[in-house]
Each structure stands twice: as structure tokens, then as C-alpha cells.
Design an enzyme around this catalytic site. Structure first.
Site, PDB file in Angstrom:
ATOM      1  N   TRP A   1       0.728  -1.317  -0.038  1.00  0.00           N
ATOM      2  CA  TRP A   1       0.154   0.299  -0.194  1.00  0.00           C
ATOM      3  C   TRP A   1       0.447   1.256  -0.068  1.00  0.00           C
ATOM      4  O   TRP A   1       0.410   2.201  -0.583  1.00  0.00           O
ATOM      5  CB  TRP A   1      -0.643  -0.070   1.025  1.00  0.00           C
ATOM      6  CG  TRP A   1      -1.843  -1.428   0.849  1.00  0.00           C
ATOM      7  CD1 TRP A   1      -1.689  -2.249   1.844  1.00  0.00           C
ATOM      8  CD2 TRP A   1      -2.793  -1.368  -0.368  1.00  0.00           C
ATOM      9  NE1 TRP A   1      -2.777  -3.594   1.382  1.00  0.00           N
ATOM     10  CE2 TRP A   1      -3.385  -2.484   0.377  1.00  0.00           C
ATOM     11  CE3 TRP A   1      -3.390  -0.647  -0.837  1.00  0.00           C
ATOM     12  CZ2 TRP A   1      -4.584  -2.990  -0.730  1.00  0.00           C
ATOM     13  CZ3 TRP A   1      -4.485  -0.967  -1.622  1.00  0.00           C
ATOM     14  CH2 TRP A   1      -4.632  -2.692  -1.342  1.00  0.00           C
TER      15      TRP A   1
ATOM     16  N   ASP B   1      -1.099   7.124   6.557  1.00  0.00           N
ATOM     17  CA  ASP B   1      -2.010   5.936   6.408  1.00  0.00           C
ATOM     18  C   ASP B   1      -1.980   4.660   7.866  1.00  0.00           C
ATOM     19  O   ASP B   1      -1.310   4.445   7.459  1.00  0.00           O
ATOM     20  CB  ASP B   1      -1.902   5.501   4.562  1.00  0.00           C
ATOM     21  CG  ASP B   1      -2.542   4.093   4.812  1.00  0.00           C
ATOM     22  OD1 ASP B   1      -4.044   4.041   5.251  1.00  0.00           O
ATOM     23  OD2 ASP B   1      -2.699   3.186   3.889  1.00  0.00           O
TER      24      ASP B   1
ATOM     25  N   LYS C   1     -11.290  -1.684   8.420  1.00  0.00           N
ATOM     26  CA  LYS C   1     -10.545  -2.757   9.155  1.00  0.00           C
ATOM     27  C   LYS C   1     -11.037  -2.857  10.441  1.00  0.00           C
ATOM     28  O   LYS C   1     -11.551  -3.689  11.976  1.00  0.00           O
ATOM     29  CB  LYS C   1      -9.423  -2.506   9.221  1.00  0.00           C
ATOM     30  CG  LYS C   1      -8.787  -1.629   8.085  1.00  0.00           C
ATOM     31  CD  LYS C   1      -8.476  -3.231   7.267  1.00  0.00           C
ATOM     32  CE  LYS C   1      -7.966  -2.590   5.482  1.00  0.00           C
ATOM     33  NZ  LYS C   1      -7.450  -3.764   5.262  1.00  0.00           N
TER      34      LYS C   1
END
Length: 360
Positions: free
Chosen positions: A102, A172, A196
């Protein structure tokens, strides 16, 4: 009804209390005669939910008043583009710490907007560790430093964060926000997809210093932080159901001792699984180096592909869902986000021990 042992990486498990609360109001939210999904986002009933979610998040994370909370769409992936569009000046470089897939994607998207580069990386080891803070060298031409706080695919997590930077620190935190106490003042921007720890997929939370929000008429309207900040994230129709469920998740966290209480349980869950791995005499092998281990995603391999397939098949038959590792690492991955009960993790640990004992 028996609930699955849900170890999916995302969308992930939601607290049962949250699902039950949503069920109770599904057809008639707040005596409106309508579901939350049917309410106008301009109505007082919905705005109360919207504002309560902001207040709860601010309280749980102790967010200072000089930060803005935004509820956006497009996932963290859109922030890979939106962030540099708003913060990357023409004569500056956005610097990224590469600690996983990511982070790579964030850098790739930023490079389409302006100049961006990696300032440190653990790619050479297939991302088994988080680079040491002293290895991070941020050049003078930096616009910001971007990190990915938890790496779901590789099972690594930052244990501490860079300090005394002369440029904004961007994080992030899609996969570990709200999982452990955090000093928000260390960061200038935090963004996180909700699926999440915060709620269902569909809403992205951005926590940003107000001084970084600037009006820029050259930006597409929907990609400007100023557009959303000046309209309380209600410029267009927001993902109302996702924000409602986010508010319920935040209430659940508050009821369970706040972030500190959740963190204590998360520590027990992670230690339970890592103990099995460490005491298996090599039958299970963790992907991440011990000083970089994630408390959200426990990644491990078994001795051969044949054993791995047998493990995953037996685990599926026993009701354990989502344990397949990402193709980048192989093996197995147990995602143990906030809503995964300790009892489910203990059940997985017992299964792992029994599988090792009985495997022939």
C-alpha cells in the site's frame, strides 16, 4: 446463530453489539418511520448522527481543536491521489517510506500528481521489517513524509513514529487506527478506510491540521479538502449508513474502556498467536521480524505448501474464515482487528496447537 470465526483482512469483523443495534433500528430509526439509509442527509436526525460520530472520534483519540475531521469516500486509495493534490507543491517532493504494497501504491499515485520519491525501504527483505527511525533521512526539498502505520499483507507495524520533523508527517492508518493510544499531535494528516477497525467499507476518515486546508480553485471540487471541511463533509450525499455504523463502533469502543481498553485486549490477542508461533519449534514461522510485528495482522508460513493447504482446509472446516495469506507472502494471515473477540483468537491458537500435534 453461531458466528463465524472471522479473520478477514477487510472488510473485517464488526462488533456484535453494533450489528444488533443497527438491526434494532433498521426499519424505524429514531421513530422516523424510516431506515437510516432513507433519511435525507440534510435532516436533523441524520446530522445528529454525523456530528455525534465526529464528537466521539475526537474524544476517543483526543483530537486537538486545530484539526479537522472529514468523512470522505473513495477509500484510502483515493487519498493516495487527493493528498498530493492538496499538499504537494510544484517545487517540492513528497517522500514515502516503503514498507509494503500500500505504501508502494501511495507513492505510485503521488508520482502522477507531482514529484515523489522513496526515502527509505524494506522491500529488499520482502517487507519483513519497519526501517529504524534513524534510517529515515528527509531531504530539505520535502513537502511531507508519508508512512503506512500497519502493513496488512506483510504483518508489520510501526512501533514508534518519526519526531522533530521539519515537514508534515502523513500516515495511512487504515488498518490500525483506534487500536492503540495515539498522540495525534505527532501527525499532520491521518487517513483511514473504515473497513478494518472503524466500521464498514464506504467511508474514509481524514484527520487533518486545519492550517493545511487551503482553498485552491485549480483543484477539482470534490478532490479539495477545503470543499469538505467548509461543508462539514456534507457537500454532497455522504455514505450515511457507513457513518451511522461508524458512530456505533465508536460507542462500542467507549463502552469497552476506550482506546486504552481496546489496546489491552489487542495486546492479549496478538500475544496469544505469536506465542503459538514462537513455541512451535519452526512448525510455524512468522513473516515479520519480532521488533516489527503487527498486532493487527499475524502473518505466518508453514514448512511446505502441502502442509499449508492441509492447514487451511482443516481450518475452514472448523469455521475459521479468511486465513489465506496474500500471494506476496503466501502462507497464512490472521487479521485480529478490534472487533475480533479474544475468545475467537484463543480458539484459533488452540486449533494451531492441535494441528501441529496431530499432523503426520
Amino acid at each position: 446463530m453461531k458466528r463465524a470465526y472471522n479473520f478477514n483482512a477487510g472488510p473485517a469483523a464488526l462488533p456484535e453489539w453494533v450489528l444488533q443495534e443497527a438491526k434494532n433500528s433498521w426499519m424505524n430509526f429514531n421513530d422516523t418511520g424510516m431506515s437510516i439509509m432513507e433519511l435525507s442527509h440534510r435532516s436533523k436526525d441524520y446530522e445528529d448522527v454525523h456530528n455525534e460520530a465526529k464528537e466521539l472520534l475526537s474524544s476517543l483519540l483526543s483530537i486537538p481543536e486545530d484539526y479537522e475531521i472529514l468523512f470522505l469516500q473513495g477509500g484510502a486509495s483515493l487519498q493516495f491521489t487527493m493528498l498530493p493534490m492538496n499538499l504537494l507543491e510544484a517545487d517540492k517532493v513528497g517522500y514515502y517510506t516503503l514498507t509494503g504494497v500500500w505504501a508502494e501504491k501511495a507513492l505510485k499515485e503521488a508520482s502522477k500528481v507531482g514529484e515523489a520519491a522513496a526515502c527509505t525501504s524494506s522491500k529488499e527483505s520482502n517487507y519483513t521489517y519497519i526501517p529504524a527511525l534513524e534510517e529515515i533521512n528527509v531531504p530539505d526539498n520535502a513537502a511531507y513524509l508519508h508512512i503506512t502505520s500497519n502493513n496488512t499483507i506483510f504483518g508489520t507495524q510501526w512501533q514508534s513514529f518519526p519526531t522533530d520533523l521539519k515537514v508534515p508527517l502523513i500516515a495511512d492508518m487504515s488498518s490500525d487506527i483506534l487500536s492503540t493510544p495515539l498522540d495525534i499531535k505527532q501527525f499532520d494528516v491521518i487517513y483511514a478506510g473504515a473497513q478494518k477497525n472503524l466500521g464498514p467499507s464506504g467511508v474514509t476518515v481524514v484527520i487533518i491540521k486545519k492550517e493545511l486546508i487551503k482553498k485552491d480553485s485549480s483543484l477539482p471540487t470534490m478532490l479539495s479538502y477545503e470543499t469538505h471541511a467548509s461543508n462539514n463533509s456534507l457537500f454532497n450525499t455522504p455514505p450515511t449508513l457507513a457513518i451511522y455504523l461508524l458512530s456505533l463502533v465508536l460507542k462500542w469502543v467507549k463502552q469497552n474502556g476506550g482506546v486504552e481498553g481496546i489496546a489491552a485486549i489487542n495486546n492479549k490477542k496478538a500475544q496469544t498467536l505469536y506465542n503459538v508461533i514462537d513455541e512451535s519449534n519452526g512448525f510455524y514461522k512468522g513473516h515479520a521480524e519480532k521488533n516489527s510485528r503487527s498486532k493487527m495482522n499475524v502473518t505466518f508460513t508453514l514448512q511446505t505448501e502441502e502442509i499449508t493447504k492441509e492447514f487451511l482446509q482443516q481450518a475452514k472446516e472448523a469455521g475459521f474464515i479468511g486465513l489465506n495469506g496474500h500471494r506476496s507472502v503466501g502462507g497464512c494471515r490472521a487479521s485480529i482487528y478490534n472487533a475480533v473477540p479474544l475468545e475467537h483468537v484463543q480458539a484459533l491458537a488452540a486449533f494451531m496447537e492441535n494441528f501441529q500435534k496431530n499432523y503426520k
